[in-house]
Design a protein around this motif. Structure first.
Motif: not given
Length: 189
Positions: A16-27, A145-152
């Motif tokens: 269940t945790a792996n399925a939930a993680n697979a659904q998260q998209k991070i940019g 995307l679920n999350f976007v991190f600023d990599v500046s």
């Protein structure tokens, strides 16, 4: 029996945790690169620089006036003799009071200039930052995307790892109509 039941629960939770993680998209996005490519930043920087120069010129005039009056008072003090002691002393006291007032005026001018420059920067940069944030949000929604991190900042503690596959910097720049520039270096950890 309890061991087998516990094992099935653990496996089920893991899946269940792996399925939930697979659904998260991070940019990731590099806001420094985006801001550096916008013509509005150059205009804002020029406006703030011109205001700073104007305020500096005003303060330099006050400092020059202060130095002129100080030199005049020092020259007047050299003419002090027994015959003119009372008159020169009064003039020196008046000059000292004038110099103190001028010194206070210089400090107030510096504080006011700093405040005006800061206000102008906020007035000009905040709407631009909001525009960039809105464009980032729009691109993130388009890419689901679920999350976007600023990599500046390469020293960012918020970003643990990114492989750059969902870097939306170029898409945000395109949405804003910004010019392209050299690609930013990827943050690695």
């Amino acid at each position: 029996m309890k061991l087998i039941k516990g094992l099935f629960i653990a496996v089920g939770l893991t899946l269940t945790a792996n399925a939930a993680n697979a659904q998260q998209k991070i940019g990731s996005v590099n806001t420094d690169e985006i801001l550096g490519s916008l013509s509005e930043v150059k205009t804002i920087t020029t406006t703030v620089d011109n205001l700073t120069k104007t305020k500096q010129t005003e303060i330099e005039k006050l400092i020059s006036e202060y130095q002129t009056k100080l030199k005049a008072a020092q020259d007047k003090e050299k003419t002090l003799s027994e015959a003119n002691r009372e008159a020169v002393t009064k003039e020196l006291i008046a000059a000292q009071t004038d110099l103190q007032g001028l010194g206070k005026k210089i400090e107030e001018a510096r504080a006011q200039a700093s405040k005006e420059i800061s206000t102008k920067q906020n007035e000009l940069f905040v709407p631009l930052q909001q525009k960039v944030k809105a464009a980032i949000s729009a691109v993130a929604k388009e890419k689901s995307l679920n999350f976007v991190f600023d990599v500046s900042s390469p020293d960012s503690n918020n970003l643990i790892y990114t492989d750059g596959t969902e870097d939306i910097t170029a898409s945000v720049k395109a949405k804003l109509g910004a010019t392209t520039s050299a690609p930013a270096t990827k943050a690695k950890k």
